[in-house]
Each structure stands twice: as C-alpha cells, then as structure tokens.
Design an enzyme around this catalytic site. Structure first.
Site, short mmCIF file in Angstrom:
data_model
loop_
_atom_site.label_atom_id
_atom_site.label_comp_id
_atom_site.label_asym_id
_atom_site.label_seq_id
_atom_site.Cartn_x
_atom_site.Cartn_y
_atom_site.Cartn_z
CG ASP A 175 -47.82 1.76 -10.29
OD1 ASP A 175 -47.18 1.07 -10.36
OD2 ASP A 175 -48.01 2.92 -10.65
CB CYS B 203 -47.55 -24.55 -22.36
SG CYS B 203 -47.66 -22.83 -23.26
CB CYS C 43 -37.69 -7.07 -20.90
SG CYS C 43 -39.22 -7.01 -20.70
CB CYS D 179 -49.95 -16.72 -22.51
SG CYS D 179 -50.34 -17.57 -21.03
C1 B12 Z 1 -39.63 -4.34 -12.17
C2 B12 Z 1 -40.82 -4.72 -12.73
C3 B12 Z 1 -41.00 -4.85 -14.09
C4 B12 Z 1 -39.63 -5.06 -14.85
C5 B12 Z 1 -38.96 -6.55 -14.71
C6 B12 Z 1 -39.80 -7.48 -14.89
C7 B12 Z 1 -39.41 -8.79 -14.02
N1 B12 Z 1 -39.90 -9.89 -14.73
O1 B12 Z 1 -38.61 -8.71 -13.30
C8 B12 Z 1 -40.12 -4.83 -16.33
C9 B12 Z 1 -40.03 -3.29 -16.84
C10 B12 Z 1 -39.34 -5.48 -17.81
C11 B12 Z 1 -41.54 -5.09 -16.35
C12 B12 Z 1 -42.48 -5.74 -17.54
C13 B12 Z 1 -43.60 -6.14 -17.15
N2 B12 Z 1 -44.42 -5.86 -16.01
CO1 B12 Z 1 -43.59 -5.47 -14.29
N3 B12 Z 1 -43.28 -4.87 -12.55
C14 B12 Z 1 -41.89 -5.02 -11.88
C15 B12 Z 1 -42.37 -4.48 -10.52
C16 B12 Z 1 -42.06 -3.17 -10.26
C17 B12 Z 1 -41.11 -5.56 -9.84
C18 B12 Z 1 -41.02 -6.85 -10.25
C19 B12 Z 1 -40.05 -7.73 -9.24
O2 B12 Z 1 -39.73 -7.41 -8.18
N4 B12 Z 1 -39.31 -8.55 -9.94
C20 B12 Z 1 -38.25 -9.35 -9.29
C21 B12 Z 1 -38.26 -10.84 -9.74
C22 B12 Z 1 -37.40 -11.33 -8.96
O3 B12 Z 1 -39.42 -11.11 -9.65
P1 B12 Z 1 -40.08 -11.86 -11.11
O4 B12 Z 1 -39.56 -11.49 -12.22
O5 B12 Z 1 -41.57 -11.08 -11.00
O6 B12 Z 1 -40.36 -13.23 -11.11
C23 B12 Z 1 -41.08 -13.86 -10.28
C24 B12 Z 1 -41.66 -15.34 -10.71
O7 B12 Z 1 -41.16 -15.38 -12.08
C25 B12 Z 1 -41.08 -16.19 -9.91
N5 B12 Z 1 -40.02 -16.98 -10.56
C26 B12 Z 1 -38.69 -16.65 -10.15
N6 B12 Z 1 -37.85 -17.84 -10.59
C27 B12 Z 1 -38.59 -18.51 -11.21
C28 B12 Z 1 -38.58 -20.03 -11.95
C29 B12 Z 1 -39.74 -20.59 -12.47
C30 B12 Z 1 -39.19 -21.93 -13.11
C31 B12 Z 1 -40.98 -19.99 -12.41
C32 B12 Z 1 -41.88 -20.59 -12.78
C33 B12 Z 1 -41.05 -18.85 -11.55
C34 B12 Z 1 -40.02 -18.20 -11.06
O8 B12 Z 1 -40.52 -15.42 -8.83
C35 B12 Z 1 -40.39 -14.43 -8.89
C36 B12 Z 1 -41.52 -13.56 -8.04
O9 B12 Z 1 -40.94 -13.89 -6.79
C37 B12 Z 1 -43.65 -5.14 -10.37
C38 B12 Z 1 -44.19 -4.40 -9.20
C39 B12 Z 1 -43.94 -4.80 -7.74
N7 B12 Z 1 -43.85 -4.13 -6.96
O10 B12 Z 1 -43.67 -6.05 -7.63
C40 B12 Z 1 -44.27 -5.01 -11.86
C41 B12 Z 1 -45.05 -6.09 -12.26
C42 B12 Z 1 -44.72 -7.44 -11.73
N8 B12 Z 1 -45.41 -6.09 -13.61
C43 B12 Z 1 -46.42 -6.13 -14.10
C44 B12 Z 1 -46.85 -6.16 -15.48
C45 B12 Z 1 -48.24 -6.07 -15.86
C46 B12 Z 1 -45.83 -6.01 -16.36
C47 B12 Z 1 -45.95 -6.08 -17.98
C48 B12 Z 1 -46.76 -7.33 -18.34
C49 B12 Z 1 -46.07 -4.89 -18.59
C50 B12 Z 1 -46.14 -4.64 -20.11
N9 B12 Z 1 -47.01 -5.26 -20.92
O11 B12 Z 1 -45.07 -4.17 -20.74
C51 B12 Z 1 -44.36 -6.73 -18.24
C52 B12 Z 1 -44.16 -8.08 -18.15
C53 B12 Z 1 -42.72 -8.57 -18.51
C54 B12 Z 1 -42.51 -10.04 -17.99
N10 B12 Z 1 -42.83 -10.94 -18.78
O12 B12 Z 1 -42.39 -10.17 -16.71
C55 B12 Z 1 -47.57 -6.68 -13.29
C56 B12 Z 1 -47.48 -7.97 -13.33
C57 B12 Z 1 -48.89 -8.85 -13.01
C58 B12 Z 1 -49.07 -10.33 -13.22
N11 B12 Z 1 -50.23 -10.85 -13.52
O13 B12 Z 1 -48.00 -10.90 -13.32
C59 B12 Z 1 -46.75 -6.15 -11.68
C60 B12 Z 1 -46.88 -7.04 -10.56
C61 B12 Z 1 -47.30 -4.68 -11.41
C62 B12 Z 1 -48.58 -4.67 -10.69
N12 B12 Z 1 -48.76 -4.30 -9.58
O14 B12 Z 1 -49.53 -5.23 -11.40
N13 B12 Z 1 -42.03 -5.19 -15.08
S1 SF4 Z 2 -47.43 -19.26 -22.69
FE1 SF4 Z 2 -48.45 -19.03 -20.69
S2 SF4 Z 2 -48.81 -21.09 -20.16
FE2 SF4 Z 2 -47.47 -21.33 -21.65
S3 SF4 Z 2 -45.39 -21.50 -20.75
FE3 SF4 Z 2 -45.95 -19.13 -20.97
S4 SF4 Z 2 -46.80 -18.48 -19.36
FE4 SF4 Z 2 -47.00 -20.85 -19.17
S1 SF4 Z 3 -42.24 -10.64 -24.78
FE1 SF4 Z 3 -42.52 -10.47 -22.49
S2 SF4 Z 3 -40.34 -10.93 -21.62
FE2 SF4 Z 3 -40.18 -10.59 -23.98
S3 SF4 Z 3 -39.84 -8.37 -24.35
FE3 SF4 Z 3 -41.98 -8.67 -24.58
S4 SF4 Z 3 -42.72 -8.27 -22.15
FE4 SF4 Z 3 -40.36 -8.78 -22.30
#
Ligand code: B12
Ligand code: SF4
Ligand code: SF4
Length: 390
Positions: free
Chosen positions: A147, A205, A228, A261
């Site tokens: 965290d 999916c 979001c 999911c």
């Molecule tokens: C900022 C942040 C948020 C922001 C932005 C989320 C985001 N997606 O960026 C907000 C507040 C919206 C958020 C929401 C949530 N978060 Co958050 N958040 C963070 C935080 C602090 C940083 C994330 C980050 O740097 N994102 C930057 C971008 C570049 O990365 P990304 O979006 O994660 O994308 C990754 C992949 O998608 C992938 N990617 C990129 N391009 C592509 C393209 C394709 C085709 C694919 C398949 C993948 C892919 O690469 C990226 C990583 O390198 C982390 C903690 C941390 N220190 O990392 C927790 C973290 C990501 N969050 C977490 C959680 C639990 C959540 C929520 C589920 C909470 C909730 N229920 O409300 C939601 C999920 C929303 C979602 N669908 O992502 C967990 C995720 C655990 C996991 N199993 O993935 C983390 C890791 C915290 C933790 N230490 O456990 N979060």
């Molecule tokens: S619902 Fe889950 S398994 Fe299906 S596309 Fe989204 S992340 Fe992948």
């Molecule tokens: S379904 Fe996932 S991406 Fe959409 S608002 Fe909720 S946490 Fe954000």
C-alpha cells in the site's frame, strides 16, 4: 487505499552461505507459511514499460490528477530508487474476498468495495516482514512495501510471474482470479527471478468492459481514472454530475469489473469465500454516517484513502448514494437531505441539491445560494423539474 507506510528492516551482520536458489526456496516457504496465496520473484531492473505507460497516461489525462505512482513515474518504476542496491523483488499476494455478510439495519445503506472491508494490508505486511526477516538473516538488506506508491505493484507482480493483466487492468492469478492485494519485499539478495510472465488467459472474454457502469475501461487494460468510480469516490471536490447516478449505493470503491470476471466466479464457486472477518465493514448506514462527527468518521474509516484526509468527502459520497437509493417517502431521508442543503459546506449543499432533485423532491431545493457551484446545481435541478428559476 489507506495511508502510505514503509519500513526499512535492519541489516543483519552475518551473511549465511546459502545459494540464491536455496534462499528463493526459503522465501517461498516462509511466504506461504505466513499465509500468502502466491509468492513470486522479479529482478529489480527498472519497470520501463510501466514507466512509459505512466508518462503516456499522464500526458493523455487518464490519471485525472491522481498522484500515487503518477507523482514521480521515474521513481515508482525503479526499485533501486526505494532501496539502493536492490537486486530482487519478492512479491506477495493475499486474497481479500470474503462472503457477503448478512444485511443488517433498516436504513438505506452504502456499499463498500471488498478490498476495503477490512485491513488486508496489515496481514500482508506481517507476511512480507517474515520474508524480509529471512533475507535479513541471510545478511541482505530489505524494504517492505505494501500500500505504498514507491512501486507499481501490478507491473512488478506481473514480472514476478504471479499473474496476467486482465482487460479490466487487474492482475489475475491463474486459477484464482483477481481478489488480491499485492505487496513487495525489495532486497539486495540476488534471487533467481521468474523465467517467464504468466500468459494472458482472458482469451475471448470481454465481460468486464460492458460491465463497467461508466465506460472507464477505455481500451483493454487501460482505465480512465476520470470515469472510474473507484477514483471518483476518492477524488477531492465535486463528483461530476454525469457519473452520480452510476455511483448507485457505492460510498467507497467499485467492484463491478471484478464481480463479472469469470475466473473470480469460477474460483468462488469451487472454493466459497470464508465469512467476513470480525469488524469487516461491507456496508454503512447512510443516515448514521451523515450524523457522525469528523472524529467518529475518521476513527471508523481513517485507514481508507480519503481526499485531503477530510471526512466531508465521505459525507459527499453518502449524500449521492442517498439520492440514488433513499426513498422520497422516508422522513429520515428527507430530513438528512434537508440537513445537507442547510450545511455550511458548499460541497455538501450542492450534492444535497442534486440528491433532492434525483428523488423528485425539487420543491425542497432552496431558491438561491451564494456559492456559484450550488447556484448552478439549483438551476439545473429546477430546470429538470420544470420549476420556475429561483
Ligand atoms: C492509482 C491506483 C488506482 C487508481 C487507478 C487504477 C488504474 N488502473 O490505474 C484507482 C483509484 C481508479 C484504483 C482503483 C482500483 N484499485 Co488501485 N491502485 C492504484 C495504485 C496506487 C497505482 C496503480 C498504477 O500505478 N497504475 C498505473 C497504470 C499504468 O497501470 P495499471 O492501470 O495498473 O495497468 C497495468 C495493466 O493494465 C497493464 N496494461 C497496460 N496496458 C495494457 C494493455 C493490455 C491489453 C493489457 C491486458 C494490460 C495492460 O500494465 C499496467 C501495469 O504496468 C496501485 C498500488 C501501486 N502502488 O501500484 C493500486 C492497485 C493497482 N489497486 C488495487 C485495487 C484492489 C483497486 C480496485 C480493485 C479497488 C476497488 N475495488 O475499488 C480498483 C480497480 C480499478 C481497475 N479496474 O483498475 C490493487 C490491485 C490488485 C490486483 N489484483 O490487480 C493495487 C495493486 C493495490 C495493491 N497493492 O493491492 N486504483
Ligand atoms: S472479465 Fe476477467 S477474464 Fe474477462 S476480459 Fe475482463 S479481466 Fe479478462
Ligand atoms: S467497473 Fe472497474 S473500471 Fe469501471 S468504474 Fe468500477 S472499478 Fe472502475
């Protein structure tokens, strides 16, 4: 997310003569015994792809002003910036999903996302510290991060071979789904890292994309934080009007893209989640929330990420939820919203005006307000309800 914490664990003086492979085995064993659901090891090289993505999304405005890892992408993607001399990162995942609790209370309730029901980062940290202790015992330096914004957790977990990136951006563990929090132990130990990342298993999916109530999954794996709900309930200031209905009864976090999911559903059918932990908070009584003092709200929910550490943002969320799920014929709801529009806080007044309008109670909306945001909201609600302008 709750407040940032990091701890440097002291260096042990005596390095044991254990091979990197034996040490990696110890790390896995200690982590699993400490309760982690998955343990992986990554090299501590900079996360260059995540760095590129952070800069790119920032430039595109997809971070919506968030700081976290976006504040300093060059640091949050370089393990060595957090721990000089780091050579490896041990990543741990801990399941947080719990069975739905039995509903209680008779008032309108607000929903809390599963990761925030209880403090799963506390047991995660305890487990990671046990790994750190084992490494310290081997004479290596360590830093536990859970965290924390010093590292992009999903990116390092992906490199550590723990899971794949879902189209909803979450990291999914093979056969286990995505209900996990992630944390790391940075270490100077040269441990053997995962040989290959986990292959994408979303396959054909697409379930999460249409399930997102606000269309925040703008491309596979790409979240527009400005849409979001998980961010909108944490962000400071006004919740944009166009997303307030979609917020429904949520007051903290959003789980929709994980609820639908299939890997999560299949796992939960095979292994039904354990009951909620003592003290878990899955729902809150909205009317009670609006009565609580600042100190009481922070005492209950202070470990959450709350904008500016100011509980007015929780009240704001509760007012929107009340507009969505409260009943216009419930006098307690009406009284609570009348209280909101009489508040000295313009943020609460403007959301209160919206909630009254949403419940068809536009007649209770004041005619004027000196604050321009509230005045604008009043004008919109009155126009929507065909009431004469104030
Ligand atoms: C900022 C942040 C948020 C922001 C932005 C989320 C985001 N997606 O960026 C907000 C507040 C919206 C958020 C929401 C949530 N978060 Co958050 N958040 C963070 C935080 C602090 C940083 C994330 C980050 O740097 N994102 C930057 C971008 C570049 O990365 P990304 O979006 O994660 O994308 C990754 C992949 O998608 C992938 N990617 C990129 N391009 C592509 C393209 C394709 C085709 C694919 C398949 C993948 C892919 O690469 C990226 C990583 O390198 C982390 C903690 C941390 N220190 O990392 C927790 C973290 C990501 N969050 C977490 C959680 C639990 C959540 C929520 C589920 C909470 C909730 N229920 O409300 C939601 C999920 C929303 C979602 N669908 O992502 C967990 C995720 C655990 C996991 N199993 O993935 C983390 C890791 C915290 C933790 N230490 O456990 N979060
Ligand atoms: S619902 Fe889950 S398994 Fe299906 S596309 Fe989204 S992340 Fe992948
Ligand atoms: S379904 Fe996932 S991406 Fe959409 S608002 Fe909720 S946490 Fe954000």
């Amino acid at each position: 997310m709750s407040q940032r914490r990091r701890e440097l664990v002291a260096t042990s003086a005596h390095r044991k003569t254990t091979s990197p492979y034996e040490l990696a085995q110890v790390v896995h064993d200690v982590g699993r015994r400490a309760g982690l659901d998955a343990v992986g090891i990554a090299s501590a090289e900079p996360l260059s792809e995540a760095r590129r993505l952070l800069h790119e999304r920032k430039a595109q405005g997809l971070h919506a002003g968030m700081r976290f890892t976006y504040k300093n992408p060059d640091r949050s993607t370089d393990p060595q910036a957090a721990l000089a001399g780091a050579r490896s990162v041990v990543v741990g995942a801990l399941r947080y999903s719990r069975a739905d609790p039995v509903a209680s209370g008779d008032g309108p309730t607000g929903r809390v996302a599963r990761y925030a029901w209880g403090d799963r980062y506390a047991p995660l940290r305890v487990a990671l510290h046990q790994i750190a202790d084992a490494l310290n015992h081997g004479g290596f330096r360590t830093l536990v991060l859970a965290d924390d914004n010093s590292i992009v957790d999903r990116a390092i977990a992906h490199r550590a071979g723990i899971g794949w990136f879902g189209r909803n951006a979450n990291l999914l563990l093979p056969g286990q789904g995505s209900w996990f929090v992630l944390g790391s132990v940075l270490t100077t130990a040269p441990l053997p890292s995962a040989s290959a990342p986990v292959a994408d298993a979303c396959g054909t999916c697409r379930a999460c994309e249409p399930a997102c109530p606000t269309g925040a999954i703008v491309a596979p794996g790409v979240i527009d934080a400005g849409r979001c709900l998980a961010w909108l309930v944490q962000a400071p200031g006004v919740i944009p009007r166009q997303f307030r209905e979609a917020l429904g009864d949520r007051v903290y976090g959003c789980d929709d893209c994980q609820e639908v999911c299939p890997p999560n559903r299949i796992h939960d059918r095979r292994e039904p989640p354990s009951p909620p932990d003592e003290g878990d908070v899955a729902t809150v009584d909205l009317l009670e929330w609006l009565e609580l003092s600042d100190a009481e709200l922070m005492a209950r929910h202070g470990r959450w990420y709350i904008a500016e550490r100011d509980p007015r943002h929780l009240r704001r969320n509760a007012i929107v939820a009340l507009g969505n799920v409260g009943r216009a014929d419930d006098p307690r709801v009406v009284e609570a919203l009348r209280g909101a529009v009489r508040s000295s806080d313009a943020l609460l007044r403007s959301h209160g005006v919206w909630a009254l309008g949403r419940l068809g109670l536009g007649a209770l909306v004041p005619a004027h307000d000196d604050d321009p945001t509230v005045a604008e909201e009043i004008g919109l609600v009155r126009a929507e309800m065909n009431l004469p302008a104030g």
